[in-house]
Design an enzyme around this catalytic site. Structure first.
Site, PDB file in Angstrom:
ATOM      1  N   GLU A  36      56.756  60.342  66.317  1.00  0.00           N
ATOM      2  CA  GLU A  36      55.720  61.153  66.959  1.00  0.00           C
ATOM      3  C   GLU A  36      54.461  60.319  67.202  1.00  0.00           C
ATOM      4  O   GLU A  36      53.829  60.393  68.255  1.00  0.00           O
ATOM      5  CB  GLU A  36      55.336  62.318  66.041  1.00  0.00           C
ATOM      6  CG  GLU A  36      56.043  63.612  66.344  1.00  0.00           C
ATOM      7  CD  GLU A  36      55.655  64.658  65.330  1.00  0.00           C
ATOM      8  OE1 GLU A  36      54.839  65.532  65.665  1.00  0.00           O
ATOM      9  OE2 GLU A  36      56.147  64.573  64.172  1.00  0.00           O
ATOM     10  N   GLU A 114      33.427  53.636  38.765  1.00  0.00           N
ATOM     11  CA  GLU A 114      34.386  53.539  39.858  1.00  0.00           C
ATOM     12  C   GLU A 114      35.206  52.261  39.699  1.00  0.00           C
ATOM     13  O   GLU A 114      34.763  51.309  39.054  1.00  0.00           O
ATOM     14  CB  GLU A 114      33.680  53.582  41.223  1.00  0.00           C
ATOM     15  CG  GLU A 114      32.517  52.652  41.364  1.00  0.00           C
ATOM     16  CD  GLU A 114      31.670  52.946  42.620  1.00  0.00           C
ATOM     17  OE1 GLU A 114      31.132  51.993  43.183  1.00  0.00           O
ATOM     18  OE2 GLU A 114      31.560  54.119  43.022  1.00  0.00           O
ATOM     19  N   LYS A 116      36.834  48.687  40.238  1.00  0.00           N
ATOM     20  CA  LYS A 116      36.409  47.458  40.919  1.00  0.00           C
ATOM     21  C   LYS A 116      37.657  46.860  41.557  1.00  0.00           C
ATOM     22  O   LYS A 116      38.432  46.150  40.911  1.00  0.00           O
ATOM     23  CB  LYS A 116      35.784  46.487  39.917  1.00  0.00           C
ATOM     24  CG  LYS A 116      35.191  45.264  40.577  1.00  0.00           C
ATOM     25  CD  LYS A 116      34.280  44.526  39.600  1.00  0.00           C
ATOM     26  CE  LYS A 116      33.536  43.394  40.275  1.00  0.00           C
ATOM     27  NZ  LYS A 116      34.420  42.368  40.829  1.00  0.00           N
ATOM     28  N   GLU A 176      35.156  47.357  50.074  1.00  0.00           N
ATOM     29  CA  GLU A 176      36.109  46.304  49.766  1.00  0.00           C
ATOM     30  C   GLU A 176      37.291  46.372  50.722  1.00  0.00           C
ATOM     31  O   GLU A 176      37.890  47.431  50.903  1.00  0.00           O
ATOM     32  CB  GLU A 176      36.576  46.519  48.312  1.00  0.00           C
ATOM     33  CG  GLU A 176      37.121  45.307  47.641  1.00  0.00           C
ATOM     34  CD  GLU A 176      36.048  44.341  47.135  1.00  0.00           C
ATOM     35  OE1 GLU A 176      34.844  44.552  47.405  1.00  0.00           O
ATOM     36  OE2 GLU A 176      36.444  43.362  46.494  1.00  0.00           O
ATOM     37  N   LYS A 293      27.379  52.360  37.823  1.00  0.00           N
ATOM     38  CA  LYS A 293      26.125  52.384  38.577  1.00  0.00           C
ATOM     39  C   LYS A 293      25.259  53.544  38.110  1.00  0.00           C
ATOM     40  O   LYS A 293      25.785  54.627  37.827  1.00  0.00           O
ATOM     41  CB  LYS A 293      26.412  52.573  40.075  1.00  0.00           C
ATOM     42  CG  LYS A 293      27.188  51.426  40.694  1.00  0.00           C
ATOM     43  CD  LYS A 293      27.601  51.711  42.120  1.00  0.00           C
ATOM     44  CE  LYS A 293      28.395  50.523  42.665  1.00  0.00           C
ATOM     45  NZ  LYS A 293      29.085  50.815  43.914  1.00  0.00           N
ATOM     46  N   LYS A 317      34.409  44.011  32.930  1.00  0.00           N
ATOM     47  CA  LYS A 317      35.543  43.193  33.355  1.00  0.00           C
ATOM     48  C   LYS A 317      36.647  43.295  32.321  1.00  0.00           C
ATOM     49  O   LYS A 317      36.407  43.105  31.120  1.00  0.00           O
ATOM     50  CB  LYS A 317      35.116  41.726  33.492  1.00  0.00           C
ATOM     51  CG  LYS A 317      34.283  41.464  34.734  1.00  0.00           C
ATOM     52  CD  LYS A 317      35.022  41.753  36.023  1.00  0.00           C
ATOM     53  CE  LYS A 317      35.543  40.534  36.738  1.00  0.00           C
ATOM     54  NZ  LYS A 317      34.616  39.487  37.057  1.00  0.00           N
ATOM     55  N   CYS A 429      45.411   5.676  39.407  1.00  0.00           N
ATOM     56  CA  CYS A 429      46.242   4.654  40.025  1.00  0.00           C
ATOM     57  C   CYS A 429      45.330   3.932  41.008  1.00  0.00           C
ATOM     58  O   CYS A 429      44.753   4.563  41.895  1.00  0.00           O
ATOM     59  CB  CYS A 429      47.415   5.296  40.757  1.00  0.00           C
ATOM     60  SG  CYS A 429      48.233   4.169  41.885  1.00  0.00           S
ATOM     61  N   CYS A 434      49.380   3.094  47.393  1.00  0.00           N
ATOM     62  CA  CYS A 434      50.252   4.071  46.717  1.00  0.00           C
ATOM     63  C   CYS A 434      50.590   5.223  47.676  1.00  0.00           C
ATOM     64  O   CYS A 434      49.700   5.864  48.228  1.00  0.00           O
ATOM     65  CB  CYS A 434      49.536   4.597  45.482  1.00  0.00           C
ATOM     66  SG  CYS A 434      50.307   6.037  44.754  1.00  0.00           S
TER      67      CYS A 434
HETATM   68  S1  IVH Z   1      28.819  47.313  44.202  1.00  0.00           S
HETATM   69  C1  IVH Z   1      25.070  46.371  44.130  1.00  0.00           C
HETATM   70  N1  IVH Z   1      31.053  48.584  43.788  1.00  0.00           N
HETATM   71  O1  IVH Z   1      32.502  43.322  43.363  1.00  0.00           O
HETATM   72  C2  IVH Z   1      26.267  45.676  43.787  1.00  0.00           C
HETATM   73  N2  IVH Z   1      31.167  46.256  44.197  1.00  0.00           N
HETATM   74  O2  IVH Z   1      30.526  41.358  41.986  1.00  0.00           O
HETATM   75  C3  IVH Z   1      27.130  45.375  44.930  1.00  0.00           C
HETATM   76  N3  IVH Z   1      33.418  45.336  44.202  1.00  0.00           N
HETATM   77  O3  IVH Z   1      31.109  41.582  46.046  1.00  0.00           O
HETATM   78  C4  IVH Z   1      28.523  45.675  44.754  1.00  0.00           C
HETATM   79  N4  IVH Z   1      34.468  47.240  43.832  1.00  0.00           N
HETATM   80  O4  IVH Z   1      33.267  42.817  46.464  1.00  0.00           O
HETATM   81  C5  IVH Z   1      30.484  47.405  44.038  1.00  0.00           C
HETATM   82  N5  IVH Z   1      32.957  49.838  43.417  1.00  0.00           N
HETATM   83  C6  IVH Z   1      32.389  48.674  43.681  1.00  0.00           C
HETATM   84  C7  IVH Z   1      33.152  47.508  43.844  1.00  0.00           C
HETATM   85  C8  IVH Z   1      32.484  46.300  44.091  1.00  0.00           C
HETATM   86  C9  IVH Z   1      34.623  45.946  44.044  1.00  0.00           C
HETATM   87  C10 IVH Z   1      33.211  43.902  44.427  1.00  0.00           C
HETATM   88  C11 IVH Z   1      32.422  43.566  45.652  1.00  0.00           C
HETATM   89  C12 IVH Z   1      31.277  42.704  45.231  1.00  0.00           C
HETATM   90  C13 IVH Z   1      31.660  42.311  43.847  1.00  0.00           C
HETATM   91  C14 IVH Z   1      30.407  42.260  43.003  1.00  0.00           C
END
Ligand code: IVH
Length: 687
Positions: A36, A114, A116, A176, A293, A317, A429, A434
């Site tokens: 479709e 959220e 990453k 992203e 955040k 992390k 080396c 070489c």
């Molecule tokens: S906020 C104000 N939110 O992580 C800070 N970044 O080290 C700006 N990333 O370059 C980024 N998920 O590529 C933010 N939920 C998220 C994210 C995110 C992945 C990546 C992003 C950024 C890096 C920051």
């Protein structure tokens, strides 16, 4: 105006296709069959070709990919794209939250958590609701204009859905670009089945796919996009909280931070981090942490920034992913400088979705320190896209006959003795002939960042070395084309094309040649500085280490390595042979006046890394430019360094071209005419 039947049909088809894309790529809930979908696309395409006046860039048919380009224009981000600080434990998270609370002056804070997602950051700009351009993060200040490629990504709306009657004049959406694990696996299967080289991980696959010069290649890649914030809004209302911003984005048809949650207690935030960590392998995409955040945007501003990181956000992390496996062999790779690099061949093991079969061992001391032996069971770690490393040996599982590993004292490629100097970690080396080094040096010379000889790939170059057709990089320019046309799998057409590519590569800017020579410590940046200062290889070859070291941005070690390189008779001979073969070894500058920027009015703003402001001004003046301090319609060019503020904004307003420090260096080198630099900058504006 009364709409014709065709107009209505076109609008309906577009609306349906946009909705189906959204259902499939954003909501993950397809409602139509492929047949479709294809039929609707076909009908729309036919109508548009019969009625070209109805075609708009936002039409879903226009995602297939525009014409290929030779490079990406640069885009200066109106607001810098920041990075995030990291926390690795509950304690660090609590300390971060404490500080945020103190700086906010409030007595409590709400936080949003959220995922990453592990992809690459992009910024999408919409003007009056229509996708206008999109850029990579780049260095945070300047990114690449990848608009044509982003248009092909179906999770990126080309037009914002206007469901509540309000679309801001300008909105920059940040998020992203990534690839799902299953899409990634399928893509790699296809690539390897066709004899290509697989991508390391979804992140690399996404980055590689969106940096294609030909958007039709990007169009065929399964890229997705998740938004996680708004860069800025003009002529429109900024939402009061981060959670509200995500809602707004969802209303525009973006996927926005899936699973984002709001908390008013930091202990709950930590629990959320632990839950994400436990779930990470069940998610359809790779995540390497959780972003936390402060929710309230006014409080965010109170809390502020440090360097290039917001203090109102941080990333938890996950611990690096580790696995155990067995060292099946330790081999030596000979680098371009002759360094003998030990590399472990591992029994393949899946670490976080990536199959790992090799690990770097750095140098012999490192192997000795960890006492890594062939046959050992080891803990291997992969962190982000870093090359896998061996963390430690599990000694209890060592086979009884495992012998300590010893660095060979001869080069495994040419058999000549390899030497390690006092104070050096590596063994080298030193045989200039070489074959392994030859190959590596040639790979470097032809690579994209150096002479960029399209058509001569590493495999073919290796074959030429093995056949004795090439001994060093100068031989590339005097290849026996008749003999090459006779080679298996080549033929006259391929040979002729290759010859054309080689001819074209005689005329590269000087910095590329300097970089391509492979002088120790001399990367692209230094090569540009050297080309800029000396303008010809002859001048550079006769410069003393002191003269080279006097260049701002070049230290004594690089200066010494460079001067020594050109003292070596074989290297001087190589340069002469390149010259004799017709390779350009000097940058053409406007010799008569030496003032190729004559009549050009330049404004400098922001911080420069490789030179001071007065130095930059002096050099611009020497090249004939006038320097002024404020931007007006008469300004020819604005050079925006780090943290450039209102002047860069003013320039954009007046449509004055803006270049970054790299652009400035190019300009000073005389390698690109001002007109070319301006054309590149204006292309960027119009994109
Ligand atoms: S906020 C104000 N939110 O992580 C800070 N970044 O080290 C700006 N990333 O370059 C980024 N998920 O590529 C933010 N939920 C998220 C994210 C995110 C992945 C990546 C992003 C950024 C890096 C920051």
């Amino acid at each position: 105006m009364v709409q014709s039947f065709v107009q209505r049909r076109v609008a309906d088809l577009r609306a349906s296709i946009d909705r189906w894309n959204h259902e499939y790529y954003v909501l993950d809930q397809p409602t139509v069959t492929d047949a479709e979908y294809d039929a609707a696309m076909r009908e729309l395409r036919e109508l548009e070709s019969a009625h070209p006046e109805l075609l708009t860039p936002e039409s879903p048919t226009q995602r297939v990919g525009a014409a290929a380009t030779t490079g990406f224009a640069e885009i200066v981000h109106p607001r810098p794209m920041l990075s995030l600080s990291n926390v690795f434990s509950r304690e660090e998270l609590l300390a971060w939250a404490q500080r945020a609370l103190r700086l906010s002056g409030a007595n409590r804070l709400a936080f949003v958590t959220e995922p990453k997602i592990d992809g690459l950051a992009v910024a999408l700009t919409y003007v009056d609701g229509i996708f206008h351009h999109g850029a990579t993060r780049g260095d945070g200040t300047t990114g690449d204009d990848i608009s044509a490629n982003l248009r092909t990504v179906r999770a990126i709306p080309l037009q914002l859905r206007n469901q509540n009657g309000h679309i801001p004049g300008v909105i920059e959406v940040r998020g992203e670009l990534y690839m799902r694990k299953d899409d990634f696996a399928r893509l790699n299967d296809g690539i390897t089945a066709a004899g290509g080289k697989a991508f390391m991980n979804p992140r690399n696959a996404a980055a590689g796919s969106v940096r294609q010069k030909d958007p039709s290649i990007t169009a065929g890649r399964p890229l997705r996009f998740i938004s996680y914030g708004i860069g800025y809004i003009e002529r429109g209302q900024t939402p009061p909280t981060h959670a509200a911003a995500l809602e707004l984005l969802r209303g525009y048809d973006f996927e926005a931070s899936p699973g984002a949650e709001c908390w008013d207690d930091i202990d709950r935030v930590w629990e959320a981090c632990e839950i994400w960590q436990a779930r990470r392998h069940d998610l359809p995409y790779e995540i390497d942490g959780v972003v936390i955040k402060v929710d309230d945007l006014r409080q965010q501003e109170e809390i502020g920034y440090v360097a290039r990181e917001p203090r109102w956000a941080t990333a938890y992390k996950f611990p690096a992913i580790q696995q155990t496996t067995v060292v099946e062999n330790i081999v030596i790779n000979v680098g371009r400088t002759g360094s003998l690099n030990p590399l472990a061949h591992l029994r393949p093991v899946n670490i976080g979705g990536v199959t790992v079969g090799r690990a770097t061992l750095h140098n012999e001391d490192e192997v000795a320190r960890k006492d890594i032996r062939i046959g050992d069971t080891v803990v291997v770690q992969r962190a982000g896209d870093v090359i896998p490393q061996i963390v430690k040996v599990i000694e209890e599982r060592r086979p009884a006959d495992a012998q300590p590993w010893r660095m060979p004292e001869h080069c495994p490629s040419c058999g000549q003795p390899a030497f390690r100097e006092l104070g050096e970690a590596m063994r080298y080396c030193t045989n200039a002939t070489c074959p392994a080094q030859r190959k590596e040096r040639i790979h470097h010379f032809i690579s994209r960042g150096a002479m960029d000889i399209a058509g001569l790939g590493e495999k073919l170059a290796d074959r030429f070395v093995d056949l004795g057709l090439i001994r060093d990089v100068a031989d590339i320019y005097t290849l026996d084309w008749e003999a090459i046309a006779e080679l298996d799998g080549l033929g006259t057409t391929s040979a002729a094309n290759l010859r054309k590519a080689v001819e074209a590569a005689k005329d590269r800017p000087l910095w590329r040649l300097i970089h391509g020579l492979g002088i120790r410590h001399v990367g692209e940046r230094t090569a540009r500085l050297l080309a800029d200062r000396f303008a010809s290889l002859d001048a550079l070859m006769n410069a003393s280490s002191d003269e080279i070291g006097a260049i701002s941005g070049i230290g004594p070690i690089i200066a010494k390595a460079t001067a020594e390189f050109f003292q070596e008779p074989p290297n001087r001979d190589l340069v002469q042979r390149l010259q004799a073969a017709g390779v350009k070894t000097a940058d053409g500058r406007d010799g008569a006046s030496g003032a190729w920027l004559h009549g050009c009015t330049v404004v400098l703003t922001g911080r420069l890394d490789t030179m001071t402001r007065p130095e930059a001004e002096e050099r611009l003046r020497q090249a004939g430019a006038n320097i002024t301090s404020s931007v007006s319609k008469k300004t020819s060019l604005v050079v925006a360094g780090e943290d450039a503020g209102s002047k860069a904004a003013k320039a954009r307003e007046l449509k004055v071209p803006v270049v970054d420090e790299r652009g400035l260096i190019t300009l000073l080198s005389g390698e690109m005419a001002l007109a070319e630099v301006l054309a590149a900058a204006s292309e960027q504006r119009e994109a």
